[in-house]
Scaffold this motif. Structure first.
Motif, PDB file in Angstrom:
ATOM      1  N   THR A 110      13.398  43.477  95.656  1.00 32.08           N
ATOM      2  CA  THR A 110      13.622  44.890  95.965  1.00 32.08           C
ATOM      3  C   THR A 110      12.551  45.424  96.914  1.00 32.08           C
ATOM      4  N   ASN A 111      12.895  46.510  97.600  1.00 27.80           N
ATOM      5  CA  ASN A 111      11.914  47.183  98.451  1.00 27.80           C
ATOM      6  C   ASN A 111      10.684  47.580  97.646  1.00 27.80           C
ATOM      7  N   HIS A 112      10.928  48.048  96.426  1.00 28.86           N
ATOM      8  CA  HIS A 112       9.828  48.499  95.573  1.00 28.86           C
ATOM      9  C   HIS A 112       8.853  47.354  95.280  1.00 28.86           C
ATOM     10  N   ASP A 113       9.386  46.206  94.921  1.00 26.14           N
ATOM     11  CA  ASP A 113       8.523  45.071  94.572  1.00 26.14           C
ATOM     12  C   ASP A 113       7.808  44.504  95.794  1.00 26.14           C
ATOM     13  N   LEU A 114       8.531  44.338  96.882  1.00 28.74           N
ATOM     14  CA  LEU A 114       7.888  43.834  98.096  1.00 28.74           C
ATOM     15  C   LEU A 114       6.836  44.823  98.591  1.00 28.74           C
ATOM     16  N   GLY A 115       7.140  46.114  98.480  1.00 26.50           N
ATOM     17  CA  GLY A 115       6.168  47.129  98.889  1.00 26.50           C
ATOM     18  C   GLY A 115       4.910  47.084  98.052  1.00 26.50           C
ATOM     19  N   ALA A 116       5.068  46.825  96.758  1.00 26.31           N
ATOM     20  CA  ALA A 116       3.898  46.724  95.877  1.00 26.31           C
ATOM     21  C   ALA A 116       3.038  45.513  96.244  1.00 26.31           C
ATOM     22  N   ILE A 117       3.683  44.382  96.534  1.00 24.82           N
ATOM     23  CA  ILE A 117       2.930  43.198  96.963  1.00 24.82           C
ATOM     24  C   ILE A 117       2.164  43.497  98.243  1.00 24.82           C
ATOM     25  N   PHE A 118       2.821  44.172  99.176  1.00 23.99           N
ATOM     26  CA  PHE A 118       2.166  44.552 100.428  1.00 23.99           C
ATOM     27  C   PHE A 118       0.936  45.415 100.150  1.00 23.99           C
ATOM     28  N   ASP A 119       1.120  46.432  99.313  1.00 27.15           N
ATOM     29  CA  ASP A 119       0.006  47.333  99.010  1.00 27.15           C
ATOM     30  C   ASP A 119      -1.169  46.561  98.409  1.00 27.15           C
ATOM     31  N   TYR A 120      -0.858  45.616  97.514  1.00 31.85           N
ATOM     32  CA  TYR A 120      -1.938  44.847  96.886  1.00 31.85           C
ATOM     33  C   TYR A 120      -2.631  43.945  97.909  1.00 31.85           C
ATOM     34  N   LEU A 121      -1.865  43.231  98.718  1.00 32.91           N
ATOM     35  CA  LEU A 121      -2.475  42.328  99.706  1.00 32.91           C
ATOM     36  C   LEU A 121      -3.368  43.084 100.678  1.00 32.91           C
ATOM     37  N   LYS A 122      -3.014  44.322 100.971  1.00 32.36           N
ATOM     38  CA  LYS A 122      -3.815  45.127 101.889  1.00 32.36           C
ATOM     39  C   LYS A 122      -5.185  45.475 101.315  1.00 32.36           C
ATOM     40  N   THR A 123      -5.357  45.368  99.996  1.00 32.89           N
ATOM     41  CA  THR A 123      -6.648  45.682  99.387  1.00 32.89           C
ATOM     42  C   THR A 123      -7.590  44.477  99.356  1.00 32.89           C
ATOM     43  N   LEU A 124      -7.101  43.294  99.725  1.00 34.42           N
ATOM     44  CA  LEU A 124      -7.931  42.099  99.660  1.00 34.42           C
ATOM     45  C   LEU A 124      -9.012  42.127 100.735  1.00 34.42           C
ATOM     46  N   LYS A 125     -10.111  41.463 100.434  1.00 35.29           N
ATOM     47  CA  LYS A 125     -11.179  41.339 101.422  1.00 35.29           C
ATOM     48  C   LYS A 125     -10.714  40.430 102.555  1.00 35.29           C
ATOM     49  N   PRO A 126     -10.792  40.895 103.805  1.00 30.91           N
ATOM     50  CA  PRO A 126     -10.362  40.044 104.931  1.00 30.91           C
ATOM     51  C   PRO A 126     -11.142  38.733 104.966  1.00 30.91           C
ATOM     52  N   ASN A 127     -10.426  37.645 105.164  1.00 28.83           N
ATOM     53  CA  ASN A 127     -11.043  36.321 105.245  1.00 28.83           C
ATOM     54  C   ASN A 127     -10.823  35.779 106.657  1.00 28.83           C
ATOM     55  N   PRO A 128     -11.867  35.290 107.307  1.00 29.96           N
ATOM     56  CA  PRO A 128     -11.736  34.858 108.705  1.00 29.96           C
ATOM     57  C   PRO A 128     -11.043  33.507 108.892  1.00 29.96           C
ATOM     58  N   ARG A 129     -10.600  32.870 107.812  1.00 28.12           N
ATOM     59  CA  ARG A 129      -9.995  31.552 107.943  1.00 28.12           C
ATOM     60  C   ARG A 129      -8.835  31.577 108.950  1.00 28.12           C
ATOM     61  N   VAL A 130      -8.867  30.641 109.878  1.00 27.11           N
ATOM     62  CA  VAL A 130      -7.773  30.473 110.841  1.00 27.11           C
ATOM     63  C   VAL A 130      -6.929  29.290 110.382  1.00 27.11           C
ATOM     64  N   VAL A 131      -5.651  29.518 110.219  1.00 27.80           N
ATOM     65  CA  VAL A 131      -4.746  28.480 109.704  1.00 27.80           C
ATOM     66  C   VAL A 131      -3.731  28.102 110.770  1.00 27.80           C
ATOM     67  N   VAL A 132      -3.597  26.818 111.009  1.00 27.59           N
ATOM     68  CA  VAL A 132      -2.516  26.309 111.856  1.00 27.59           C
ATOM     69  C   VAL A 132      -1.397  25.919 110.896  1.00 27.59           C
ATOM     70  N   SER A 133      -0.374  26.755 110.821  1.00 30.28           N
ATOM     71  CA  SER A 133       0.660  26.568 109.806  1.00 30.28           C
ATOM     72  C   SER A 133       1.458  25.283 109.994  1.00 30.28           C
ATOM     73  N   PHE A 134       1.743  24.940 111.259  1.00 29.00           N
ATOM     74  CA  PHE A 134       2.582  23.765 111.529  1.00 29.00           C
ATOM     75  C   PHE A 134       1.806  22.793 112.426  1.00 29.00           C
ATOM     76  N   PRO A 135       0.921  21.993 111.830  1.00 34.27           N
ATOM     77  CA  PRO A 135       0.045  21.132 112.640  1.00 34.27           C
ATOM     78  C   PRO A 135       0.782  20.050 113.402  1.00 34.27           C
ATOM     79  N   ASN A 136       2.009  19.714 112.950  1.00 37.19           N
ATOM     80  CA  ASN A 136       2.759  18.647 113.621  1.00 37.19           C
ATOM     81  C   ASN A 136       3.920  19.162 114.466  1.00 37.19           C
ATOM     82  N   ALA A 137       3.903  20.457 114.737  1.00 39.03           N
ATOM     83  CA  ALA A 137       4.993  21.044 115.530  1.00 39.03           C
ATOM     84  C   ALA A 137       4.969  20.491 116.946  1.00 39.03           C
ATOM     85  N   LYS A 138       6.157  20.324 117.487  1.00 38.02           N
ATOM     86  CA  LYS A 138       6.289  19.794 118.841  1.00 38.02           C
ATOM     87  C   LYS A 138       6.767  20.907 119.757  1.00 38.02           C
ATOM     88  N   GLY A 139       6.128  20.991 120.887  1.00 37.53           N
ATOM     89  CA  GLY A 139       6.531  21.991 121.857  1.00 37.53           C
ATOM     90  C   GLY A 139       5.952  23.360 121.594  1.00 37.53           C
TER      91      GLY A 139
END
Length: 330
Positions: A301-330
């Motif tokens: 639901t919008n309500h539940d996804l919105g709550a997750i968003f609100d919570y994630l926004k309170t987290l301390k920013p972490n500088p980790r850079v992630v390459v999600s698809f290391p084996n992607a081609k092109g």
């Protein structure tokens, strides 16, 4: 010299005897556990609806306990809902054999002969009906945070899942994991209450735990334990038939999606997959498939996804850079 040899011989025998006693104790030891509740859960329409929502779209139980097609998002293969899922064994480097179990209502190979209390205990405390430990691939450590009422709702829904007679391999742990796993489960120490759904931050934190956001989007150490001070910073490598994926950084750092997305964009990103099915999901480009269950979460639901968003926004920013698809081609 003879006296010394006799003393050393006796010491050796004592050590061997103590080792044998310890081995026998570890072999016969059961994990810490409460007896399964004798409660018979009342199956109300509200519980059934809530249980379906949680099972299919929040906790995504079927995402693990089913077979899959390797289209985008690795959706559940039609006709296999709850029959048992991916097998971890020595072919992929696992020290033993563990498979996601059959959770349909089949009495022989599924949960049909389990009591409600046995299902609740397995789900939140990691103990099977025989009193043996489950491997924490089953996220019972996170589900221990699930409220009593939500857990009961899931049991009510699981009782309605059509039976599929499908056996999965019996679990087996090699030494020393066969001993270590016995010390992981911890009994619940009391009732687990439901957070107020109108408290957006508490509700969002709750959903991020039982929905797997914390587990999947936190790096793990070499013993597969969460690195807690790096929570939600991503980088957990997931390898399987889908390829290789590193989970995304969900903290609101300036370089991440959460660092710039609006709540409407966040909700819309999930709901964009609501019309997709296992049949219509496209084949992902090489190296770019994902195990993120977009199709399942798209019905939150919008309500539940919105709550997750609100919570994630309170987290301390972490500088980790992630390459999600290391084996992607092109």
């Amino acid at each position: 010299m003879k006296t010394l040899l006799k003393v050393l011989g006796r010491v050796f025998l004592v050590v061997v005897a103590l080792g044998a006693i310890a081995f026998i104790w570890l072999t016969s030891k059961k994990p810490a556990a409460h007896p399964a509740s004798a409660e018979k859960i009342e199956a109300t329409p509200a519980r059934l609806a809530r249980g379906e929502y949680l099972t299919e779209h929040v906790a995504d139980c079927m995402g693990c306990h089913s077979d899959h097609v390797l289209n985008f998002g690795v959706p559940v293969k039609p006709g296999t809902n709850g029959q048992g899922g991916y097998i971890f064994d020595k072919k992929i480097g696992f020290p033993g054999v563990v498979a996601a179990q059959n959770i349909t209502s089949d009495p022989e190979t599924g949960l049909g002969s389990w009591s409600d209390g046995e299902i609740l205990r397995a789900m939140r405390e990691g103990i099977d009906r025989n009193g043996d430990p489950l491997f924490p691939m089953m996220p019972y450590q996170h589900f221990s945070h699930m409220s009593d009422e939500d857990a009961k709702a899931i049991v009510v829904y699981l009782r309605t899942v059509p039976a599929i007679n499908h056996a999965v391999p019996a679990k087996h742990f090699d030494f020393p994991l066969n001993f270590i796993v016995k010390f992981i489960p911890k009994p619940l120490d009391g009732p687990v209450s439901q957070p107020d759904s109108n408290d957006s931050l508490a509700h969002g934190k709750y959903l991020s735990i039982i929905g797997g956001c914390l587990e999947c989007h936190t790096p793990h150490d070499d013993k597969n334990r969460l690195i807690e001070d790096q929570a939600f910073s991503g980088g957990w490598k997931m390898e399987g038939p889908w390829g290789t994926v590193n989970t995304a950084n969900l903290t609101p750092a300036s370089h991440t999606y959460m660092g710039h997305a609006t709540k409407e964009e966040f909700i819309g990103r999930f709901h964009a997959f609501a019309g997709m099915t296992a049949v219509t999901a496209p084949v992902a480009p090489p190296g770019r498939n994902t195990v993120m269950p977009w199709l399942a979460f798209s019905r939150m639901t919008n309500h539940d996804l919105g709550a997750i968003f609100d919570y994630l926004k309170t987290l301390k920013p972490n500088p980790r850079v992630v390459v999600s698809f290391p084996n992607a081609k092109g």
